[in-house]
Motif scaffolding. Structure first.
Motif, PDB file in Angstrom:
ATOM      1  N   LEU A 279       0.922  -1.152  -0.128  1.00 20.94           N
ATOM      2  CA  LEU A 279       0.052  -0.038   0.165  1.00 20.94           C
ATOM      3  C   LEU A 279       0.915   1.243  -0.048  1.00 20.94           C
ATOM      4  O   LEU A 279       1.654   1.607   1.141  1.00 20.94           O
ATOM      5  N   ASP A 280       0.948   1.920  -1.277  1.00 18.06           N
ATOM      6  CA  ASP A 280       2.025   3.236  -1.178  1.00 18.06           C
ATOM      7  C   ASP A 280       1.067   4.456  -0.910  1.00 18.06           C
ATOM      8  O   ASP A 280       0.075   4.529  -1.585  1.00 18.06           O
ATOM      9  N   ILE A 303     -10.293  -0.872  -5.024  1.00 16.01           N
ATOM     10  CA  ILE A 303     -10.521  -1.130  -3.404  1.00 16.01           C
ATOM     11  C   ILE A 303     -10.159   0.468  -2.957  1.00 16.01           C
ATOM     12  O   ILE A 303      -9.263   0.662  -3.018  1.00 16.01           O
ATOM     13  N   SER A 304     -11.230   0.733  -2.304  1.00 14.93           N
ATOM     14  CA  SER A 304     -11.268   2.122  -1.720  1.00 14.93           C
ATOM     15  C   SER A 304     -11.023   1.968  -0.002  1.00 14.93           C
ATOM     16  O   SER A 304     -11.551   0.992   0.587  1.00 14.93           O
ATOM     17  N   LEU A 305     -10.150   2.829   0.216  1.00 14.84           N
ATOM     18  CA  LEU A 305      -9.923   2.964   1.865  1.00 14.84           C
ATOM     19  C   LEU A 305      -9.875   4.534   2.281  1.00 14.84           C
ATOM     20  O   LEU A 305      -9.681   5.301   1.518  1.00 14.84           O
ATOM     21  N   LYS A 322      -5.309  -5.528   7.230  1.00 14.88           N
ATOM     22  CA  LYS A 322      -6.262  -6.663   6.801  1.00 14.88           C
ATOM     23  C   LYS A 322      -7.588  -6.304   6.373  1.00 14.88           C
ATOM     24  O   LYS A 322      -8.336  -5.782   7.161  1.00 14.88           O
ATOM     25  N   ILE A 323      -8.027  -6.744   5.161  1.00 15.41           N
ATOM     26  CA  ILE A 323      -9.140  -6.478   4.528  1.00 15.41           C
ATOM     27  C   ILE A 323      -9.872  -7.877   4.484  1.00 15.41           C
ATOM     28  O   ILE A 323      -9.564  -8.877   3.753  1.00 15.41           O
ATOM     29  N   LEU A 339      -7.151 -10.222   2.347  1.00 17.21           N
ATOM     30  CA  LEU A 339      -6.212  -9.271   1.725  1.00 17.21           C
ATOM     31  C   LEU A 339      -5.299  -8.710   2.694  1.00 17.21           C
ATOM     32  O   LEU A 339      -5.934  -7.926   3.625  1.00 17.21           O
ATOM     33  N   TYR A 340      -4.176  -8.679   2.548  1.00 15.70           N
ATOM     34  CA  TYR A 340      -3.141  -7.838   3.482  1.00 15.70           C
ATOM     35  C   TYR A 340      -2.487  -6.918   2.875  1.00 15.70           C
ATOM     36  O   TYR A 340      -1.684  -7.194   1.931  1.00 15.70           O
ATOM     37  N   LEU A 341      -2.464  -5.788   3.249  1.00 14.17           N
ATOM     38  CA  LEU A 341      -1.895  -4.620   2.741  1.00 14.17           C
ATOM     39  C   LEU A 341      -0.699  -4.278   3.539  1.00 14.17           C
ATOM     40  O   LEU A 341      -0.994  -3.820   4.569  1.00 14.17           O
TER      41      LEU A 341
END
Length: 416
Positions: A279-280, A303-305, A322-323, A339-341
């Motif tokens: 995740l940049d 994928i929005s955060l 973690k998603i 999904l792990y960022l």
């Protein structure tokens, strides 16, 4: 209550949708069609139990009807021929093992197609590369296959109608030859298939050979095949296209076997059903927050955060988010992995912040709380900000005096 249908009432021809006079090729095609339409991986979740029943029924029908000996048994006695507890036809007395032993020379408990039955030609094995996206969404690939099939003109005999073959003179009708092969300084004796008769033991005169296959017994055929890769598949999975390998006379055709291989993805990495990616984010986003699409998933979704979830929360280098439920699909299930960022924080380039801005940051950010280190002597040292940890441990540990190094004329070999 209705009773379950008797074994003798099961119609294998009806299961495959073919007539009782269907050829082996028609039976194979009908089975492939049934297997493809009834495969549990290709139907909705609520229909999978029924599809599995149809799929297994088609498999059983194919295994019996495609084998000449089993088909003869079924045509004469129905499914009771495969019961083993009674004599075909329902009469008491001889069991199934005795019947097979009598008919085919097999011991009790043997199966048709064993000793004395048709062998299976070799499988054709090959690798098939898939992207991580293929494994995520599933994939159906149609391709053309060129293979050898039994010559329909001579029915695989290699000769014209009513022509009689003669014994192969090179192998004396054995189909195999003993040859001497050099293995380094040693001459080794080995047994190989006779090339003159192709292992058959008999040959036709040139004038008696089949005009279509020229005596080879097989001809080339091009066929459209379909390879289905269900969602959630992984590297190492094996997919078989049954009976689609080269045909060999007097043998059941082998399978085309695909071994799935995963190619590297530029964003995602996989472990089981889970995915991971970097995740940049900028330093400003890590401290002040953001709300944006951070990456594009394997199915094309963004994928929005939104960060922070609570005021005052910061993201730190290497921190993992973690998603749940955004990993890989799990085969034959509706669930997915996670999904792990991993946070990769980008700092501003050197020299982009003014002195006044840095002073303001200093006032805003909390004072460092590191414990003071006391030492009797302190050295102010220089450092290389462009160094790489990959160089760590690369020195030989030997000291060379600076003046001594200046006296050296070029590279020197150190004495051992």
């Amino acid at each position: 209550m209705d009773s379950a249908p008797d074994d003798k009432d099961i119609d294998l021809y009806a299961i495959l949708g073919v007539s009782k006079t269907a050829s082996k090729d028609e039976i194979r095609k009908a089975y492939r069609k049934q297997a493809l339409s009834s495969h549990p991986d290709k139907v909705p979740e609520d229909q999978r139990d029924a599809a599995e029943v149809r799929f297994k029924a088609a498999q059983q029908a194919y295994e019996i009807l495609f084998d000449d000996q089993k088909r003869t048994l079924y045509d004469q006695h129905g499914m009771s021929a495969f019961d083993g507890s009674q004599m075909p036809g329902g009469g008491a007395g001889m069991d199934m093992g005795d019947l097979l032993a009598e008919m085919f020379g097999m011991g009790g408990g043997g199966r048709a197609g064993g000793r004395g039955g048709p062998r299976k030609s070799p499988d054709e094995e090959q690798k098939y590369e898939c992207t991580l996206q293929d494994f995520y969404t599933g994939k159906s690939v149609k391709f053309a296959s060129t293979k050898q099939v039994i010559c329909t003109t001579c029915k695989g005999s290699g000769g014209k109608e009513k022509a009689k073959p003669r014994e192969c003179s090179l192998c004396s009708g054995q189909g195999m030859r003993t040859v001497l092969q050099p293995m380094g300084p040693i001459i080794q004796q080995s047994t190989v298939k006779c090339g003159n008769c192709n292992g058959v033991g008999r040959v036709y005169e040139a004038k008696d050979r089949c005009k279509r296959c020229k005596g080879t017994r097989t001809i080339e055929e091009r066929k459209q095949l379909e390879l289905y890769i269900p969602p959630g598949s992984k590297e190492g999975d094996v997919i078989r296209l049954e009976g689609e390998a080269d045909q060999v006379p007097d043998q059941e055709p082998g399978d085309i076997v695909f071994h799935l291989v995963e190619t590297e993805h530029e964003v995602f990495r996989r472990a089981g059903a889970d995915l991971t990616a970097d995740l940049d984010i900028t330093l400003g986003e890590a401290l002040c927050g953001f709300s944006r699409v951070v990456l594009k998933h394997l199915d094309g979704r963004g994928i929005s955060l939104t960060h922070p979830r609570q005021p005052g929360e910061f993201l730190r280098p290497g921190q993992t988010l973690k998603i749940a439920g955004e990993g890989m699909p799990i085969k034959r299930k509706e669930a997915k992995g996670d999904l792990y960022l991993t946070c990769m924080i980008e700092f501003p380039p050197d020299g982009t912040l003014s002195a006044s801005t840095l002073d303001t940051l200093k006032q805003i950010l909390p004072e460092p709380e590191f414990p003071e280190i006391e030492a009797e002597e302190t050295d102010e040292v220089e450092y290389d900000a462009e160094a790489s940890i990959d160089d760590f441990g690369g020195g030989d540990g030997e000291w060379v005096d600076a003046e001594e190094a200046d006296d050296m004329d070029g590279p020197q070999c150190r004495q051992q």
